[in-house]
Design an enzyme around this catalytic site. Structure first.
Site, PDB file in Angstrom:
ATOM      1  N   TYR A   1     -14.277 129.669 -51.135  1.00  0.00           N
ATOM      2  CA  TYR A   1     -13.669 130.215 -52.365  1.00  0.00           C
ATOM      3  C   TYR A   1     -12.265 129.652 -52.582  1.00  0.00           C
ATOM      4  O   TYR A   1     -11.858 129.392 -53.714  1.00  0.00           O
ATOM      5  CB  TYR A   1     -13.616 131.747 -52.304  1.00  0.00           C
ATOM      6  CG  TYR A   1     -14.984 132.390 -52.405  1.00  0.00           C
ATOM      7  CD1 TYR A   1     -15.595 132.560 -53.643  1.00  0.00           C
ATOM      8  CD2 TYR A   1     -15.675 132.807 -51.272  1.00  0.00           C
ATOM      9  CE1 TYR A   1     -16.850 133.138 -53.744  1.00  0.00           C
ATOM     10  CE2 TYR A   1     -16.928 133.389 -51.356  1.00  0.00           C
ATOM     11  CZ  TYR A   1     -17.515 133.553 -52.597  1.00  0.00           C
ATOM     12  OH  TYR A   1     -18.755 134.114 -52.700  1.00  0.00           O
TER      13      TYR A   1
ATOM     14  N   ARG B   1     -21.280 149.111 -57.591  1.00  0.00           N
ATOM     15  CA  ARG B   1     -21.589 149.397 -58.996  1.00  0.00           C
ATOM     16  C   ARG B   1     -22.910 150.112 -59.241  1.00  0.00           C
ATOM     17  O   ARG B   1     -23.137 150.609 -60.332  1.00  0.00           O
ATOM     18  CB  ARG B   1     -21.554 148.095 -59.792  1.00  0.00           C
ATOM     19  CG  ARG B   1     -20.145 147.598 -60.015  1.00  0.00           C
ATOM     20  CD  ARG B   1     -20.135 146.147 -60.407  1.00  0.00           C
ATOM     21  NE  ARG B   1     -20.623 145.345 -59.307  1.00  0.00           N
ATOM     22  CZ  ARG B   1     -20.697 144.023 -59.315  1.00  0.00           C
ATOM     23  NH1 ARG B   1     -20.360 143.355 -60.387  1.00  0.00           N
ATOM     24  NH2 ARG B   1     -21.128 143.374 -58.253  1.00  0.00           N
TER      25      ARG B   1
ATOM     26  N   ARG C   1     -22.370 146.597 -48.918  1.00  0.00           N
ATOM     27  CA  ARG C   1     -21.960 146.901 -50.302  1.00  0.00           C
ATOM     28  C   ARG C   1     -22.359 148.305 -50.728  1.00  0.00           C
ATOM     29  O   ARG C   1     -22.645 148.534 -51.904  1.00  0.00           O
ATOM     30  CB  ARG C   1     -22.549 145.895 -51.298  1.00  0.00           C
ATOM     31  CG  ARG C   1     -21.937 144.512 -51.235  1.00  0.00           C
ATOM     32  CD  ARG C   1     -20.652 144.431 -52.054  1.00  0.00           C
ATOM     33  NE  ARG C   1     -20.062 143.125 -51.948  1.00  0.00           N
ATOM     34  CZ  ARG C   1     -20.157 142.178 -52.875  1.00  0.00           C
ATOM     35  NH1 ARG C   1     -20.806 142.413 -53.983  1.00  0.00           N
ATOM     36  NH2 ARG C   1     -19.580 141.019 -52.685  1.00  0.00           N
TER      37      ARG C   1
ATOM     38  N   ASP D   1     -12.189 143.692 -49.857  1.00  0.00           N
ATOM     39  CA  ASP D   1     -12.948 142.477 -50.136  1.00  0.00           C
ATOM     40  C   ASP D   1     -12.507 141.398 -49.151  1.00  0.00           C
ATOM     41  O   ASP D   1     -11.374 141.422 -48.654  1.00  0.00           O
ATOM     42  CB  ASP D   1     -12.719 141.988 -51.569  1.00  0.00           C
ATOM     43  CG  ASP D   1     -13.787 140.960 -51.968  1.00  0.00           C
ATOM     44  OD1 ASP D   1     -14.888 141.382 -52.353  1.00  0.00           O
ATOM     45  OD2 ASP D   1     -13.529 139.751 -51.841  1.00  0.00           O
TER      46      ASP D   1
HETATM   47  O1  CP3 Z   1     -19.801 146.792 -48.395  1.00  0.00           O
HETATM   48  C1  CP3 Z   1     -18.977 147.561 -48.934  1.00  0.00           C
HETATM   49  O2  CP3 Z   1     -19.309 148.584 -49.579  1.00  0.00           O
HETATM   50  C2  CP3 Z   1     -17.511 147.284 -48.713  1.00  0.00           C
HETATM   51  C3  CP3 Z   1     -16.866 146.478 -49.666  1.00  0.00           C
HETATM   52  C4  CP3 Z   1     -17.119 144.990 -49.814  1.00  0.00           C
HETATM   53  C5  CP3 Z   1     -16.950 144.354 -51.065  1.00  0.00           C
HETATM   54  N1  CP3 Z   1     -17.072 143.008 -50.859  1.00  0.00           N
HETATM   55  C6  CP3 Z   1     -16.679 145.041 -52.339  1.00  0.00           C
HETATM   56  C7  CP3 Z   1     -16.900 144.338 -53.611  1.00  0.00           C
HETATM   57  C8  CP3 Z   1     -17.417 144.006 -48.862  1.00  0.00           C
HETATM   58  C9  CP3 Z   1     -17.752 144.147 -47.394  1.00  0.00           C
HETATM   59  C10 CP3 Z   1     -17.364 142.749 -49.549  1.00  0.00           C
HETATM   60  C11 CP3 Z   1     -17.586 141.452 -48.886  1.00  0.00           C
HETATM   61  C12 CP3 Z   1     -17.615 140.226 -49.682  1.00  0.00           C
HETATM   62  N2  CP3 Z   1     -16.879 139.910 -50.784  1.00  0.00           N
HETATM   63  C13 CP3 Z   1     -18.398 139.078 -49.333  1.00  0.00           C
HETATM   64  C14 CP3 Z   1     -19.281 138.960 -48.128  1.00  0.00           C
HETATM   65  C15 CP3 Z   1     -20.562 139.659 -48.264  1.00  0.00           C
HETATM   66  C16 CP3 Z   1     -21.463 139.114 -49.328  1.00  0.00           C
HETATM   67  O3  CP3 Z   1     -21.715 139.855 -50.288  1.00  0.00           O
HETATM   68  O4  CP3 Z   1     -21.917 137.958 -49.202  1.00  0.00           O
HETATM   69  C17 CP3 Z   1     -18.147 138.093 -50.313  1.00  0.00           C
HETATM   70  C18 CP3 Z   1     -18.768 136.714 -50.372  1.00  0.00           C
HETATM   71  C19 CP3 Z   1     -17.183 138.631 -51.223  1.00  0.00           C
HETATM   72  C20 CP3 Z   1     -16.558 137.958 -52.388  1.00  0.00           C
HETATM   73  C21 CP3 Z   1     -16.880 138.645 -53.647  1.00  0.00           C
HETATM   74  N3  CP3 Z   1     -16.386 139.876 -54.017  1.00  0.00           N
HETATM   75  C22 CP3 Z   1     -17.727 138.192 -54.682  1.00  0.00           C
HETATM   76  C23 CP3 Z   1     -18.482 136.880 -54.669  1.00  0.00           C
HETATM   77  C24 CP3 Z   1     -17.711 139.170 -55.682  1.00  0.00           C
HETATM   78  C25 CP3 Z   1     -18.361 139.077 -57.027  1.00  0.00           C
HETATM   79  C26 CP3 Z   1     -19.804 139.251 -56.991  1.00  0.00           C
HETATM   80  C27 CP3 Z   1     -20.150 140.632 -57.412  1.00  0.00           C
HETATM   81  O5  CP3 Z   1     -20.975 141.261 -56.755  1.00  0.00           O
HETATM   82  O6  CP3 Z   1     -19.586 141.042 -58.447  1.00  0.00           O
HETATM   83  C28 CP3 Z   1     -16.910 140.238 -55.223  1.00  0.00           C
HETATM   84  C29 CP3 Z   1     -16.617 141.491 -55.948  1.00  0.00           C
HETATM   85  C30 CP3 Z   1     -16.871 142.785 -55.233  1.00  0.00           C
HETATM   86  N4  CP3 Z   1     -16.572 143.043 -53.923  1.00  0.00           N
HETATM   87  C31 CP3 Z   1     -17.421 143.951 -55.813  1.00  0.00           C
HETATM   88  C32 CP3 Z   1     -17.453 144.941 -54.803  1.00  0.00           C
HETATM   89  C33 CP3 Z   1     -17.894 146.373 -54.928  1.00  0.00           C
HETATM   90  C34 CP3 Z   1     -17.857 144.113 -57.269  1.00  0.00           C
HETATM   91  C35 CP3 Z   1     -16.692 144.012 -58.195  1.00  0.00           C
HETATM   92  C36 CP3 Z   1     -16.421 145.213 -59.053  1.00  0.00           C
HETATM   93  O7  CP3 Z   1     -16.630 146.370 -58.660  1.00  0.00           O
HETATM   94  O8  CP3 Z   1     -15.926 144.986 -60.156  1.00  0.00           O
END
Ligand code: CP3
Length: 342
Positions: free
Chosen positions: A150, A29, A25, A75
């Site tokens: 999900y 943010r 990640r 994502d």
């Molecule tokens: O790592 C990176 O920088 C690359 C991008 C990346 C994102 N999500 C961007 C993201 C990667 C590799 C993911 C993987 C992901 N997404 C996983 C597996 C890894 C983990 O964290 O367990 C999962 C379960 C998801 C599903 C997901 N996406 C959730 C549950 C959420 C909401 C939770 C949160 O942190 O807000 C997201 C949103 C998300 N994916 C954001 C980002 C930067 C935040 C949303 C935003 O910017 O508004």
């Protein structure tokens, strides 16, 4: 060593000192420049599907910290979305999907899958062209189990109760869903590799909630299937597996799935990590909250990882994604600590 992608050497089992470093990640943010681009994008998925903006945010942490690896900005839920499932992200609530039924699983249709994901492939192509030669480009997907949780619940849950119950009540439909996700995820990773990804990572964020036979059937087997399909086409491209929360089951995960590198969450004891390192590279596993806290908590965490794992094949990383409240100065401090290791 211009042009050398150190992380690839580590994934071959070599020891590199100081170890290559990136963060799960890392585009997100906690970075003011990410929040700025995110505002311009509209929705989160619009950002994922806009190659101009996705390239921009992918590069932000590379420009700021000079990480050794860059992970594609996207994502894991673009896969169900590309299979025609409704997905949206709500501020403060995370992802919201239309929960899938057994009948809808039987009718899942992948005809538009690669067409829908073309913007992601375009992002990977542009990234490989723009990144410094020595920076490893990581592609990724979610593991079938985690993505299925999900799709079935329609949102995140603490223990994945809805998906576990669905799996027990509707084993045939559930098996079909895992197989469809494994096949499409493999095809997705293969396209990312062909667009320029050097390494791919499979995120199984919810593998820690399953009993033993379910872990074998829902986590190990589908990931092994993805690895087989990817390796059949690209035998030399390393695959990193990240079965978060797998505990004791980390021990034979690499052997059973065929992955190259093993991603460790922060609860894995370093003594066990050291044993796991005998079979190949490990990646991790700093508690992301040590990074939030900074100071001694951070220094101690970094230090014990480097001391215990630094003399073997290690990719330094967090044990899960960086959290939004992390101060940028703490990331800078961590990078300095890791890089000053000798
Ligand atoms: O790592 C990176 O920088 C690359 C991008 C990346 C994102 N999500 C961007 C993201 C990667 C590799 C993911 C993987 C992901 N997404 C996983 C597996 C890894 C983990 O964290 O367990 C999962 C379960 C998801 C599903 C997901 N996406 C959730 C549950 C959420 C909401 C939770 C949160 O942190 O807000 C997201 C949103 C998300 N994916 C954001 C980002 C930067 C935040 C949303 C935003 O910017 O508004």
């Amino acid at each position: 060593m211009a042009g050398k992608r150190m992380m690839l050497d580590v994934l071959k089992g070599e020891t590199v000192s100081p170890p290559p470093l990136w963060m799960m990640r890392q585009a997100g943010r906690y970075l003011p420049e990410y929040r700025e681009t995110r505002k311009r994008a509209g929705s989160f998925l619009d950002l994922c599907y806009d190659p101009d903006l996705a390239v921009e945010v992918t590069l932000q942490p590379i420009e700021r910290f000079g990480f050794d690896a860059s992970i594609l900005f996207s994502d894991i839920l673009v896969v169900p979305n590309a299979l025609g499932r409704e997905v949206r992200f709500e501020e403060g609530r995370g992802p919201i999907l239309k929960p899938i039924t057994a009948a809808e699983i039987a009718a899942l249709n992948g005809d538009m899958f690669h067409v829908n994901l073309e913007p992601v492939y375009e992002t990977v192509r542009r990234l490989r062209a723009k990144l410094p030669d020595e920076t490893t480009l990581i592609g990724f997907c979610g593991a079938p189990w985690t993505v299925a949780t999900y799709m079935i619940a329609g949102h995140g849950t603490p223990d994945q109760g809805p998906a576990r119950l669905f799996a027990y009540r509707e084993p045939e439909a559930f098996g079909r869903l895992l197989k469809a996700l494994a096949d499409h995820s493999a095809a997705y990773l293969i396209r990312q590799i062909e667009a320029g990804a050097d390494v791919v990572q499979i995120f199984d964020s919810w593998s820690g909630v399953l009993d033993e036979p379910s872990f074998e059937a829902f986590c190990v087997e589908p990931v092994a299937e993805i690895v087989r399909q990817v390796k059949a086409v690209h035998p030399d491209v390393p695959v990193i597996g990240f079965p978060k929360g797998a505990g004791e089951r980390y021990r034979d995960y690499r052997a059973k799935t065929g992955i190259t590198g093993l991603g460790l969450d922060w609860t894995v004891p370093l003594s066990m990590a050291r044993e796991l390192q005998r079979d190949g590279a490990v990646q991790g596993n700093l508690d992301p909250l040590r990074l939030v806290a900074g100071g001694k908590a951070l220094a101690d965490g970094v230090d014990s990882i480097l001391r215990t794992l630094g003399s073997g094949p290690l990719i330094f990383n967090l044990g899960h994604g960086i959290t939004p409240e992390t101060p940028v100065a703490h990331v800078e401090a961590m990078v300095k600590m890791v890089r000053s290791q000798r």
